[in-house]
Design a protein around this motif. Structure first.
Motif, PDB file in Angstrom:
ATOM      1  N   UNK A 105      16.820   3.732  15.665  1.00  0.00           N
ATOM      2  CA  UNK A 105      17.312   4.679  14.671  1.00  0.00           C
ATOM      3  C   UNK A 105      17.520   4.036  13.320  1.00  0.00           C
ATOM      4  N   UNK A 106      16.712   3.029  13.008  1.00  0.00           N
ATOM      5  CA  UNK A 106      16.838   2.253  11.767  1.00  0.00           C
ATOM      6  C   UNK A 106      15.802   2.710  10.755  1.00  0.00           C
ATOM      7  N   UNK A 107      16.232   2.935   9.522  1.00  0.00           N
ATOM      8  CA  UNK A 107      15.287   3.302   8.466  1.00  0.00           C
ATOM      9  C   UNK A 107      14.398   2.113   8.124  1.00  0.00           C
ATOM     10  N   UNK A 108      13.202   2.425   7.647  1.00  0.00           N
ATOM     11  CA  UNK A 108      12.183   1.401   7.405  1.00  0.00           C
ATOM     12  C   UNK A 108      11.376   1.799   6.179  1.00  0.00           C
ATOM     13  N   UNK A 109      11.075   0.816   5.325  1.00  0.00           N
ATOM     14  CA  UNK A 109      10.216   1.047   4.162  1.00  0.00           C
ATOM     15  C   UNK A 109       9.248  -0.111   4.045  1.00  0.00           C
ATOM     16  N   UNK A 110       8.012   0.187   3.642  1.00  0.00           N
ATOM     17  CA  UNK A 110       7.035  -0.882   3.468  1.00  0.00           C
ATOM     18  C   UNK A 110       6.140  -0.595   2.275  1.00  0.00           C
ATOM     19  N   UNK A 111       5.124  -1.446   2.096  1.00  0.00           N
ATOM     20  CA  UNK A 111       4.215  -1.355   0.960  1.00  0.00           C
ATOM     21  C   UNK A 111       2.785  -1.080   1.392  1.00  0.00           C
ATOM     22  N   UNK A 112       2.588  -0.567   2.586  1.00  0.00           N
ATOM     23  CA  UNK A 112       1.227  -0.441   3.069  1.00  0.00           C
ATOM     24  C   UNK A 112       0.383   0.499   2.218  1.00  0.00           C
ATOM     25  N   UNK A 113      -0.893   0.159   2.111  1.00  0.00           N
ATOM     26  CA  UNK A 113      -1.905   1.056   1.585  1.00  0.00           C
ATOM     27  C   UNK A 113      -3.021   1.206   2.602  1.00  0.00           C
ATOM     28  N   UNK A 114      -2.691   0.993   3.880  1.00  0.00           N
ATOM     29  CA  UNK A 114      -3.679   0.958   4.954  1.00  0.00           C
ATOM     30  C   UNK A 114      -3.666   2.271   5.725  1.00  0.00           C
ATOM     31  N   UNK A 115      -4.738   3.035   5.572  1.00  0.00           N
ATOM     32  CA  UNK A 115      -4.831   4.321   6.262  1.00  0.00           C
ATOM     33  C   UNK A 115      -4.747   4.160   7.772  1.00  0.00           C
ATOM     34  N   UNK A 116      -5.427   3.151   8.299  1.00  0.00           N
ATOM     35  CA  UNK A 116      -5.491   3.012   9.750  1.00  0.00           C
ATOM     36  C   UNK A 116      -4.122   2.696  10.336  1.00  0.00           C
ATOM     37  N   UNK A 117      -3.348   1.856   9.654  1.00  0.00           N
ATOM     38  CA  UNK A 117      -1.997   1.539  10.123  1.00  0.00           C
ATOM     39  C   UNK A 117      -1.090   2.758  10.032  1.00  0.00           C
ATOM     40  N   UNK A 118      -1.131   3.448   8.893  1.00  0.00           N
ATOM     41  CA  UNK A 118      -0.259   4.612   8.727  1.00  0.00           C
ATOM     42  C   UNK A 118      -0.592   5.689   9.754  1.00  0.00           C
ATOM     43  N   UNK A 119      -1.880   5.903  10.017  1.00  0.00           N
ATOM     44  CA  UNK A 119      -2.271   6.924  10.990  1.00  0.00           C
ATOM     45  C   UNK A 119      -1.809   6.543  12.392  1.00  0.00           C
ATOM     46  N   UNK A 120      -1.924   5.282  12.737  1.00  0.00           N
ATOM     47  CA  UNK A 120      -1.471   4.856  14.064  1.00  0.00           C
ATOM     48  C   UNK A 120       0.050   4.971  14.173  1.00  0.00           C
TER      49      UNK A 120
END
Length: 404
Positions: A103-118
């Motif tokens: 239940x921990x909030x998370x933020x990142x810098x991804x610009x990777x479609x494949x990672x975000x979709x997974x």
């Protein structure tokens, strides 16, 4: 575990990388007295040196992102984790899973479609059930695009949009080594996997897809002449990914932008024949970079000149950075609106550090919608994040679109 039982408000993971150090410095300036911050990474020595450089009394945590048990302990210890550890497709999912469980909030810098979709596919339901806000793309990719379209849409009345056009009006600064490494890894992964290639190319990759599809003839593509300014525009290199984030915002709001909204993301060049030639060159250069990273001989040459992960420009070079992004929305019914987001920062470095740092603080301390899941900057934070950025030399303003 309730928030009051957690040791930290924000843990910055990857704190000793180039953008990580910039983000840590921003948090040291801006977190405020009483904020419980910890710096995390692989090297105790480098973390200790960073803490000395920042002159803070924060805890330092040695964490191996391949150790699932350690990630579970880390996620349970804090309200928010901000991660700069990429490529995210290689290193990010175990941490995202741990945050969803805790239940921990998370933020990142991804610009990777494949990672975000997974992440959407594997983690959204668990994060929704635990209340974890998992927010990808909290840097120059994709806050100006996502927040810009979202605020303009709200000001237009909140109805369906016929079109959204995000225009990079000015940009000066570098692309980070981490971004290049993420692009390289995504291209290599997709080269031999047709499903990954389809994910990268699909504007609805982070949604189940609309009930109907845009006719192929109406999908924006290629060079564009801004008829108001006479400036030629080329497709922006991160536009395809940013569109996926914006479409997810729409989907999470019940397709609030409309299922068939056309979306275009472009970068200004200049006017006349010169502008058209430059725009064509920008478009061709983007294709050449993508192609060059795919093939070993050209990739080896590019690796010699492109910044490596953990590298970046000098402070003097970064101080000359700036960006301006305008997001124009055209409602099916109602007046067109524009949100302008600009800042006197190098977008890929200092600007991104401010955006990630303020996203983490926003998730930790602000009164946000009570919703969990794999979210977007706009759906998770929206105006609360925009207001934070305004306090750090960002212009975020929404106005009626000028007639022309």
């Amino acid at each position: 575990m309730g928030d009051g039982e957690r040791d930290y408000d924000v843990v910055l993971l990857g704190a000793t990388g180039f953008v990580g150090r910039l983000t840590a410095a921003h948090l040291a300036r801006s977190a405020g007295e009483g904020a419980r911050i910890a710096l995390a990474g692989r090297s105790a020595e480098r973390l200790a040196a960073l803490r000395r450089d920042l002159d803070v009394a924060w805890d330092t945590l040695v964490v191996d992102v391949a150790d699932a048990t350690a990630l579970d302990r880390l996620a349970a210890s804090t309200r928010v984790i901000a991660s700069t550890v990429g490529p995210y497709a290689r290193h990010g999912l175990p941490l995202v899973r741990a945050c969803a469980r805790a239940g921990t909030a998370y933020a990142d810098l991804t610009g990777e479609s494949t990672f975000a979709a997974r992440s959407v596919r594997e983690v959204h339901d668990a994060a929704r059930d635990s209340g974890a806000r998992i927010v990808h793309a909290c840097g120059f990719d994709s806050i100006p695009s996502d927040i810009g379209v979202g605020l303009a849409h709200a000001a237009s009345g909140g109805g369906p949009l016929a079109e959204a056009v995000v225009q990079v009006r000015a940009i000066k600064g570098g692309v980070s080594g981490g971004t290049i490494d993420s692009l390289r890894q995504q291209l290599l992964d997709a080269r031999n996997d047709s499903s990954l290639r389809r994910t990268v190319a699909n504007p609805y990759a982070l949604t189940p897809g609309p009930s109907r599809r845009l006719p192929a003839s109406s999908r924006p593509r290629g060079l564009r002449l801004d008829e108001t300014s006479g400036v030629w525009q080329a497709p922006f290199v991160m536009g395809a990914f940013n569109q996926q984030i914006v479409q997810r915002t729409s989907y999470l709001g019940g397709w609030s932008y409309g299922e068939l909204m056309r979306y275009r993301e472009v970068v200004d060049t200049t006017t006349g024949t010169t502008g058209r030639i430059i725009a064509a060159g920008v478009s061709a250069g983007t294709a050449a970079l993508v192609g060059g990273l795919l093939f070993p001989p050209t990739r080896a040459l590019l690796d010699r000149v492109l910044p490596a992960p953990g590298e970046g420009p000098s402070e003097q070079a970064r101080q000359a950075g700036r960006f301006t992004v305008e997001s124009d929305v055209y409602p099916v019914d109602g007046a067109p609106m524009r949100t302008r987001i600009s800042a006197p920062y190098d977008p890929g470095y200092d600007g991104t550090a401010v955006m990630l740092g303020e996203s983490a603080l926003c998730l930790a301390f602000d009164d946000l919608p009570d919703v969990g899941g794999v979210l977007t900057p706009m759906s998770a934070m929206g105006e609360a994040l925009a207001e934070r950025l305004r306090h750090h030399r960002f212009t975020v303003e929404t106005t009626p679109l000028p007639a022309g």
